[in-house]
Design a protein around this motif. Structure first.
Motif, PDB file in Angstrom:
ATOM      1  N   ALA A 179       0.597  -1.324  -0.295  1.00  0.00           N
ATOM      2  CA  ALA A 179       0.081  -0.061  -0.031  1.00  0.00           C
ATOM      3  C   ALA A 179       0.661   1.256   0.077  1.00  0.00           C
ATOM      4  CB  ALA A 179      -1.050  -0.323   1.565  1.00  0.00           C
ATOM      5  N   GLU A 180       2.044   1.127   0.332  1.00  0.00           N
ATOM      6  CA  GLU A 180       2.494   1.762   1.022  1.00  0.00           C
ATOM      7  C   GLU A 180       3.620   2.691  -0.334  1.00  0.00           C
ATOM      8  OE1 GLU A 180       4.369   5.370   3.436  1.00  0.00           O
ATOM      9  OE2 GLU A 180       2.961   3.760   3.747  1.00  0.00           O
ATOM     10  N   ILE A 181       3.917   1.814  -1.229  1.00  0.00           N
ATOM     11  CA  ILE A 181       4.748   1.597  -2.849  1.00  0.00           C
ATOM     12  C   ILE A 181       3.811   2.309  -3.166  1.00  0.00           C
ATOM     13  CG2 ILE A 181       5.950   0.562  -4.760  1.00  0.00           C
ATOM     14  CD1 ILE A 181       6.909  -1.583  -2.572  1.00  0.00           C
ATOM     15  N   LYS A 182       2.367   1.922  -3.378  1.00  0.00           N
ATOM     16  CA  LYS A 182       1.308   2.366  -4.364  1.00  0.00           C
ATOM     17  C   LYS A 182       0.732   3.956  -3.912  1.00  0.00           C
ATOM     18  CE  LYS A 182      -2.224   1.035  -6.736  1.00  0.00           C
ATOM     19  NZ  LYS A 182      -3.189  -0.833  -7.249  1.00  0.00           N
ATOM     20  N   ARG A 183       1.499   3.797  -2.715  1.00  0.00           N
ATOM     21  CA  ARG A 183       0.624   5.685  -2.313  1.00  0.00           C
ATOM     22  C   ARG A 183       1.690   6.398  -3.136  1.00  0.00           C
ATOM     23  NH1 ARG A 183       2.047   9.150   1.993  1.00  0.00           N
ATOM     24  NH2 ARG A 183       2.851   7.577   2.741  1.00  0.00           N
ATOM     25  N   LEU A 184       2.959   6.290  -3.402  1.00  0.00           N
ATOM     26  CA  LEU A 184       4.163   6.404  -3.154  1.00  0.00           C
ATOM     27  C   LEU A 184       4.181   7.379  -4.400  1.00  0.00           C
ATOM     28  CD1 LEU A 184       6.735   5.233  -0.932  1.00  0.00           C
ATOM     29  CD2 LEU A 184       5.896   7.953  -1.164  1.00  0.00           C
ATOM     30  N   HIS A 185       3.820   5.586  -5.411  1.00  0.00           N
ATOM     31  CA  HIS A 185       3.469   5.938  -6.775  1.00  0.00           C
ATOM     32  C   HIS A 185       2.963   7.044  -7.175  1.00  0.00           C
ATOM     33  CE1 HIS A 185       2.535   4.772 -11.046  1.00  0.00           C
ATOM     34  NE2 HIS A 185       4.099   4.810 -11.324  1.00  0.00           N
ATOM     35  N   GLN A 186       2.010   6.985  -6.088  1.00  0.00           N
ATOM     36  CA  GLN A 186       1.027   8.242  -7.250  1.00  0.00           C
ATOM     37  C   GLN A 186       0.654   9.266  -6.790  1.00  0.00           C
ATOM     38  OE1 GLN A 186      -1.970   5.896  -4.836  1.00  0.00           O
ATOM     39  NE2 GLN A 186      -3.478   4.414  -6.404  1.00  0.00           N
ATOM     40  N   ALA A 187       1.620   9.493  -5.453  1.00  0.00           N
ATOM     41  CA  ALA A 187       2.174  10.971  -5.674  1.00  0.00           C
ATOM     42  C   ALA A 187       3.110  11.609  -5.975  1.00  0.00           C
ATOM     43  CB  ALA A 187       2.401  11.000  -4.452  1.00  0.00           C
ATOM     44  N   SER A 188       3.966  10.384  -6.692  1.00  0.00           N
ATOM     45  CA  SER A 188       5.581  11.097  -7.769  1.00  0.00           C
ATOM     46  C   SER A 188       5.538  11.074  -9.235  1.00  0.00           C
ATOM     47  CB  SER A 188       6.598   9.877  -6.544  1.00  0.00           C
ATOM     48  OG  SER A 188       6.447   9.158  -7.005  1.00  0.00           O
ATOM     49  N   GLY A 189       4.094   9.891  -9.161  1.00  0.00           N
ATOM     50  CA  GLY A 189       4.460  10.053 -10.720  1.00  0.00           C
ATOM     51  C   GLY A 189       5.181   9.236 -11.164  1.00  0.00           C
ATOM     52  N   ILE A 190       6.756   9.092 -10.964  1.00  0.00           N
ATOM     53  CA  ILE A 190       7.409   8.178 -11.631  1.00  0.00           C
ATOM     54  C   ILE A 190       7.726   6.556 -11.980  1.00  0.00           C
ATOM     55  CG2 ILE A 190       9.866   7.851 -11.097  1.00  0.00           C
ATOM     56  CD1 ILE A 190      10.364   9.883  -8.587  1.00  0.00           C
ATOM     57  N   THR A 191       7.660   7.693 -13.224  1.00  0.00           N
ATOM     58  CA  THR A 191       7.414   6.005 -14.469  1.00  0.00           C
ATOM     59  C   THR A 191       8.154   4.752 -13.514  1.00  0.00           C
ATOM     60  OG1 THR A 191       8.064   7.042 -15.976  1.00  0.00           O
ATOM     61  CG2 THR A 191       8.008   4.844 -16.660  1.00  0.00           C
ATOM     62  N   SER A 192       7.838   4.086 -13.249  1.00  0.00           N
ATOM     63  CA  SER A 192       8.245   2.456 -12.225  1.00  0.00           C
ATOM     64  C   SER A 192       8.223   1.067 -13.336  1.00  0.00           C
ATOM     65  CB  SER A 192       7.623   2.809 -11.606  1.00  0.00           C
ATOM     66  OG  SER A 192       7.872   3.932 -10.574  1.00  0.00           O
ATOM     67  N   VAL A 193       9.173  -0.197 -12.749  1.00  0.00           N
ATOM     68  CA  VAL A 193       9.407  -0.731 -13.440  1.00  0.00           C
ATOM     69  C   VAL A 193       9.561  -1.949 -11.967  1.00  0.00           C
ATOM     70  CG1 VAL A 193      10.254  -2.829 -14.933  1.00  0.00           C
ATOM     71  CG2 VAL A 193       9.993  -0.069 -15.651  1.00  0.00           C
ATOM     72  N   TYR A 194       8.966  -3.388 -11.873  1.00  0.00           N
ATOM     73  CA  TYR A 194       8.693  -3.438 -10.539  1.00  0.00           C
ATOM     74  C   TYR A 194       9.018  -5.523 -11.253  1.00  0.00           C
ATOM     75  CZ  TYR A 194       7.281  -4.800  -5.752  1.00  0.00           C
ATOM     76  OH  TYR A 194       7.002  -5.210  -4.465  1.00  0.00           O
ATOM     77  N   VAL A 195       9.929  -5.580 -10.078  1.00  0.00           N
ATOM     78  CA  VAL A 195      10.035  -6.824 -10.541  1.00  0.00           C
ATOM     79  C   VAL A 195       9.749  -8.132  -9.240  1.00  0.00           C
ATOM     80  CG1 VAL A 195      11.927  -8.880 -10.394  1.00  0.00           C
ATOM     81  CG2 VAL A 195      11.943  -7.298 -12.056  1.00  0.00           C
ATOM     82  N   THR A 196       8.715  -8.937  -9.566  1.00  0.00           N
ATOM     83  CA  THR A 196       8.359  -9.990  -8.166  1.00  0.00           C
ATOM     84  C   THR A 196       8.006 -11.201  -8.995  1.00  0.00           C
ATOM     85  OG1 THR A 196       6.159 -10.063  -6.342  1.00  0.00           O
ATOM     86  CG2 THR A 196       5.947  -8.720  -8.748  1.00  0.00           C
ATOM     87  N   HIS A 197       7.712 -12.623  -8.211  1.00  0.00           N
ATOM     88  CA  HIS A 197       7.435 -13.926  -8.421  1.00  0.00           C
ATOM     89  C   HIS A 197       6.075 -14.246  -8.171  1.00  0.00           C
ATOM     90  CE1 HIS A 197       9.050 -14.492  -4.426  1.00  0.00           C
ATOM     91  NE2 HIS A 197       8.687 -14.979  -4.203  1.00  0.00           N
ATOM     92  N   ASP A 198       5.454 -12.857  -7.206  1.00  0.00           N
ATOM     93  CA  ASP A 198       4.453 -12.730  -6.261  1.00  0.00           C
ATOM     94  C   ASP A 198       2.554 -12.094  -7.468  1.00  0.00           C
ATOM     95  OD1 ASP A 198       2.199 -12.359  -4.430  1.00  0.00           O
ATOM     96  OD2 ASP A 198       2.775 -12.193  -2.845  1.00  0.00           O
ATOM     97  N   GLN A 199       2.375 -12.983  -7.552  1.00  0.00           N
ATOM     98  CA  GLN A 199       0.869 -12.915  -8.395  1.00  0.00           C
ATOM     99  C   GLN A 199      -0.005 -11.524  -7.520  1.00  0.00           C
ATOM    100  OE1 GLN A 199      -2.657 -13.840  -8.473  1.00  0.00           O
ATOM    101  NE2 GLN A 199      -2.281 -15.347  -7.125  1.00  0.00           N
ATOM    102  N   VAL A 200      -0.195 -12.067  -6.052  1.00  0.00           N
ATOM    103  CA  VAL A 200      -1.165 -11.050  -5.248  1.00  0.00           C
ATOM    104  C   VAL A 200      -0.417  -9.536  -5.871  1.00  0.00           C
ATOM    105  CG1 VAL A 200      -1.863 -10.195  -3.278  1.00  0.00           C
ATOM    106  CG2 VAL A 200      -1.200 -12.327  -3.548  1.00  0.00           C
TER     107      VAL A 200
END
Length: 354
Positions: A179-200
């Motif tokens: 939730a924190e990462i999503k909130r920060l992205h919405q606030a900053s608007g910086i293009t982001s690429v995120y690697v995960t193996h977790d489908q959730v």
């Protein structure tokens, strides 16, 4: 201002000649300014290799990486104006939280008053202002990850790269930090690429998701597209928990014939003799009047839902039912499928049928 990212025709091989191994094959992805792209897949699918190529920690065998329209292949990481958040936090143990956040700014010769102002802004955004004088060893895992994100945020880069940043956290902290990462992205608007193996993580964080397997992007789309219109059986079963049920059978004039039953479902007219029916667990229904029957083998209460595994002649299937469902192992039950929620795949190619 947010920048675009273009991953154009990226191939990557390790080794030479007959012993070389191809880990990425013709990866083409356009990431719009301000978008949050998720690279998801199992270990060995090539997602971290692709992230390292974007970061400049590795070079592609073929193809281009364009940030803001500029090809950065061959350019060192420090010149790409990116910030990376790692799984391991990568904090300087002898520096305070404030100095960790401001380290890159100091290296860029930012004046101290301006640097301190930026550190205070980022710390307030991450709710770690009270931790600025502490060392990393005095912090919890979640606090360390906030500091790592703060160091990246302070730079205001063109591009954020996240390499499985939540893998070291416990389940509760993972939910909070998502939730924190999503909130920060919405606030900053910086293009982001995120690697995960977790489908959730992929479904909850991304504006778009690239599902990878064997170095190939199997499907690129929004979370809704990936979940509700999977391109093939691999995507269908990788995304979603419990996984999608797949049943092999043959279309028969408005019916779909399974081993031991015939369902009242009209399969697409694709001229293929054998198909696979995909049904998400929440779209299978317990129906006493249904001709398709089986025996309950496992009942798993989860609180809000109950998962029920039923052994049928066509194979085991899993249902997601409500918490009030009262079935027990050994019960004989009927099953039905809502036609609007049936997914159809070619049994030979495993590709989705229109």
């Amino acid at each position: 201002m947010a920048s675009s990212l273009d991953i154009a025709g990226i191939n990557k091989r390790f080794g030479k000649g007959d012993k070389s191994v191809e880990v990425l094959r013709k990866v083409d992805i356009h990431v719009a300014p301000g978008e949050f792209l998720i690279l998801v897949g199992p270990s060995g699918c090539g997602k971290s290799t692709l992230l390292n190529i974007i970061a400049g920690l590795d070079e592609p065998t073929e193809g281009e990486i364009r940030i803001g329209g500029k090809n950065v292949v061959g350019m060192p990481p420090r010149d790409r104006d990116i910030a990376m958040v790692f799984q391991s936090y990568a904090l300087y143990p002898t520096l305070s939280v404030a100095d960790n956040i401001g380290f890159a700014l100091e290296m860029r010769k930012m004046p101290k008053p301006e640097r301190q102002k930026r550190i205070d802004e980022v710390a307030a955004m991450l709710q770690i202002s009270h931790l600025l004088d502490r060392r990393p060893s005095q912090l919890s895992g979640g606090q360390r990850q906030r500091v790592a994100m703060g160091r990246a945020l302070a730079r205001q880069p063109q591009l954020f790269l996240f390499d499985e940043p939540l893998s070291n956290l416990d389940a509760k902290l993972r939910v909070e930090m998502r939730a924190e990462i999503k909130r920060l992205h919405q606030a900053s608007g910086i293009t982001s690429v995120y690697v995960t193996h977790d489908q959730v993580e992929a479904m909850t964080l991304g504006s778009r998701i690239a599902v990878m397997k064997g170095g190939v992007v199997q499907q690129l789309g929004t979370p809704d597209e990936i979940y509700n219109r999977p391109a093939n059986t691999y995507v269908a079963t990788f995304i979603g928990s419990p996984t999608m049920n797949l049943l092999r059978g043959t279309p028969q004039a408005g019916q779909f014939g399974l081993q031991g039953a015939s369902l009242n479902l009209a399969a697409p007219q694709q001229g293929t003799a054998e198909m696979m029916l995909g049904v998400r667990p929440e779209h299978l229904v317990l129906d006493d009047a249904a001709p398709w029957r089986g025996e309950v083998s496992v009942v798993e209460p989860t609180g809000p839902d109950t998962y029920v595994v039923v052994d049928t002649a066509a194979g085991n299937v899993t249902l997601r039912t409500d918490a009030q469902t009262r079935v027990r192992p050994g019960d004989r039950v009927g099953l039905s499928v809502a036609p609007a929620h049936a997914h159809w795949f070619d049994a030979r190619t495993e590709a989705r049928l229109a």
